[in-house]
Scaffold this active site. Sequence first.
Site, mmCIF file in Angstrom:
data_model
loop_
_atom_site.group_PDB
_atom_site.id
_atom_site.type_symbol
_atom_site.label_atom_id
_atom_site.label_comp_id
_atom_site.label_asym_id
_atom_site.label_seq_id
_atom_site.Cartn_x
_atom_site.Cartn_y
_atom_site.Cartn_z
ATOM 1 N N CYS A 69 -3.878 -10.161 4.211
ATOM 2 C CA CYS A 69 -3.098 -8.952 4.477
ATOM 3 C C CYS A 69 -2.175 -9.177 5.667
ATOM 4 O O CYS A 69 -2.523 -9.882 6.620
ATOM 5 C CB CYS A 69 -4.028 -7.767 4.760
ATOM 6 S SG CYS A 69 -4.833 -7.114 3.287
ATOM 7 N N TYR B 113 0.844 -1.196 0.000
ATOM 8 C CA TYR B 113 0.000 0.000 0.000
ATOM 9 C C TYR B 113 0.882 1.249 0.000
ATOM 10 O O TYR B 113 1.779 1.407 0.816
ATOM 11 C CB TYR B 113 -0.912 0.019 1.222
ATOM 12 C CG TYR B 113 -2.044 -0.955 1.154
ATOM 13 C CD1 TYR B 113 -2.018 -2.134 1.883
ATOM 14 C CD2 TYR B 113 -3.162 -0.698 0.359
ATOM 15 C CE1 TYR B 113 -3.073 -3.032 1.820
ATOM 16 C CE2 TYR B 113 -4.222 -1.589 0.288
ATOM 17 C CZ TYR B 113 -4.157 -2.758 1.018
ATOM 18 O OH TYR B 113 -5.203 -3.662 0.955
ATOM 19 N N PHE C 15 -10.774 -3.156 2.984
ATOM 20 C CA PHE C 15 -9.964 -2.806 4.144
ATOM 21 C C PHE C 15 -9.576 -1.335 4.124
ATOM 22 O O PHE C 15 -9.677 -0.632 5.122
ATOM 23 C CB PHE C 15 -8.720 -3.700 4.186
ATOM 24 C CG PHE C 15 -7.945 -3.588 5.455
ATOM 25 C CD1 PHE C 15 -6.758 -2.884 5.508
ATOM 26 C CD2 PHE C 15 -8.404 -4.188 6.618
ATOM 27 C CE1 PHE C 15 -6.045 -2.779 6.682
ATOM 28 C CE2 PHE C 15 -7.692 -4.089 7.802
ATOM 29 C CZ PHE C 15 -6.510 -3.389 7.828
ATOM 30 N N TYR C 16 -9.075 -0.859 2.965
ATOM 31 C CA TYR C 16 -8.639 0.534 2.848
ATOM 32 C C TYR C 16 -9.527 1.358 1.929
ATOM 33 O O TYR C 16 -9.327 2.562 1.808
ATOM 34 C CB TYR C 16 -7.202 0.585 2.309
ATOM 35 C CG TYR C 16 -6.166 0.250 3.335
ATOM 36 C CD1 TYR C 16 -5.326 -0.832 3.158
ATOM 37 C CD2 TYR C 16 -6.032 1.026 4.488
ATOM 38 C CE1 TYR C 16 -4.379 -1.150 4.108
ATOM 39 C CE2 TYR C 16 -5.088 0.708 5.439
ATOM 40 C CZ TYR C 16 -4.264 -0.378 5.250
ATOM 41 O OH TYR C 16 -3.333 -0.688 6.185
ATOM 42 N N CYS D 299 -0.453 -6.741 1.152
ATOM 43 C CA CYS D 299 -1.428 -7.836 1.148
ATOM 44 C C CYS D 299 -1.151 -8.761 -0.028
ATOM 45 O O CYS D 299 -0.377 -8.436 -0.933
ATOM 46 C CB CYS D 299 -2.854 -7.296 1.024
ATOM 47 S SG CYS D 299 -3.416 -6.325 2.428
ATOM 48 N N ASP E 74 -10.387 -1.917 -2.036
ATOM 49 C CA ASP E 74 -10.767 -3.131 -1.318
ATOM 50 C C ASP E 74 -11.516 -2.730 -0.053
ATOM 51 O O ASP E 74 -11.602 -1.541 0.287
ATOM 52 C CB ASP E 74 -9.547 -4.006 -0.996
ATOM 53 C CG ASP E 74 -8.506 -3.287 -0.154
ATOM 54 O OD1 ASP E 74 -7.348 -3.686 -0.227
ATOM 55 O OD2 ASP E 74 -8.845 -2.328 0.591
#
Length: 566
Positions: free
Chosen positions: A132, A65, A93-94, A126, A91
């Site tokens: 991740c 990332y 998650f972020y 990830c 995604d």
Amino acid sequence: MAARISRLITLFFALFICLQAQASLFSPNNSSRFVPVDQAFTFDFNQQGSQLQLSWKVKSGYYLYRQQIHVTPQNAQIAPLNLPAGQPHEDEFYGKSEIYPQDLTIPVTLQQAAKGATISVTYQGCAAAGFCYPPETRTVPLSAVAANSTPPVAHAQPAPTDSLPFSPLWALLIGIGVAFTPCVLPMYPLISGIILGGQRNYSLGRLFALAMVYVQGMALTYTLLGVIVAAAGLRFQAALQHPYVLIGLSALFIILALSMFGLFSLQLPSTLQTRLTLWSNRQQSGSLIGVFLMGALAGLICSPCTTAPLSAILLYIAQSGNLWAGAGTLWLYALGMGLPLVVVTMFGNKLLPKSGPWMQMVKEGFGFVILALPVFLLERILGDIWGLRLWSLLGVAFFAWAFSASLRAHSGKWRVAQIIMLAAALISARPLQDWAFGNNVAQQSVAHLPFSSIASASQLDNALQQAQGRITMVDLYADWCVACKEFEKYTFSDPLVRDQLSKVQLLQANVTANSASDNALLKRLNVLGLPTILFFDATGTEIPDSRVTGFLNAADFRAHLQKLGQ
């Protein structure tokens, strides 16, 4: 029969599908399918001076990332990071973000780093399959970097080797020339016979391979020697600034040059030379491995004619401090020496010129090449005027020798060459004539600025306090700094430059001796190399963006002074 084969194939595929399903059922559903974080993102770093490279090798199917990469210095200062743009990614998650799915390198500029300083590098990534890793932090130790808040205004100072009298390609020519000296050329038919083992019924390709393998074996010895000398290059450069070292090296090369003129011979002790020769003779002739080993051992048996040129090339390599240049230079030297051997091995010794007095002339000619090195070294101590006189003396000696050698030829076609050599000797003698008859035009042509000398940081502070409302220019000078002398000769002698500096307090620090006080002054001013010229305002504060590093001609220096209001 065909039906039976068809049923067997069907049974085989059914069994294969069952095994696959069984493996899927009993395989634990965890991170065993994923590699450890250090394998997914292999982190490395490399520091060269003030430049630090942070790099990651990203395994296929993984990504980092962009927004999770952070660099935090401890006891150091770095320039703002300039992260490259990543690929758009989204995604759960972020959310929307940018990622690096391929190898990544981030340059970090170190503005200052104290001894023992470190930086902490944090990153997170990830796997594309939906796994991740937690954030990872790595600590990178830093080499000390002195603060340098003012960027260079001019071009960087040339490396000391830029002013050396020859470049790596000269090593090839020197090697070819050494091959035609009386110590080396007569040995080629003998060496060729040893390589072939008394047989000449090899194909042309085989003959070429044997000769080149021998030359590469010899080149290996010289190349390793070049790497060793270049590895000590930085220490050699520092030592080369001391007058005693310069004088000692000059005396050494004068002795080596005298050996080229036949006053004495330089070679390994006879016992050691005999042992190496016997060891070489034990190797199997005609085989590539045996011939390679013979060549490597031959490189250790340094003949009298190769010692002096080899020493000159080693001086060049030591000053460069570049491992690749050191290895390549001596490889070219060995290649040049080996080219005649390749010719002899492939076509016999009929193509070689016959031995004669001309071989001794080649050897003596190299003697004058070696004598150029003491002049080059002593010029740093004695200055330009005496350096010009030494070059003049060497030129007169060389052309007089060439004229004398041409007189041995009885052919009338040499008359033109004799006249040219005699005229060149007379022209070369001009600086000596000026010196002998008191016509020191060269010495009077350079007008020096009225610098006041300072030798320490305290003297600089006192001089700045006495500036009386004027701008102060501080010139850092050393005899071993070629560009410093260029400033003195070409820039400070310009009438318009002198006029612009007429109202400026002029200070000069001569740091040739590289003493403790010199080093303290350079450290105080954050000076990394010479030439460096600094400008201070009337309050004794260095003017921002006014520092000059590297040579500037008169026009560019005048333009720089105009920016300062001068």
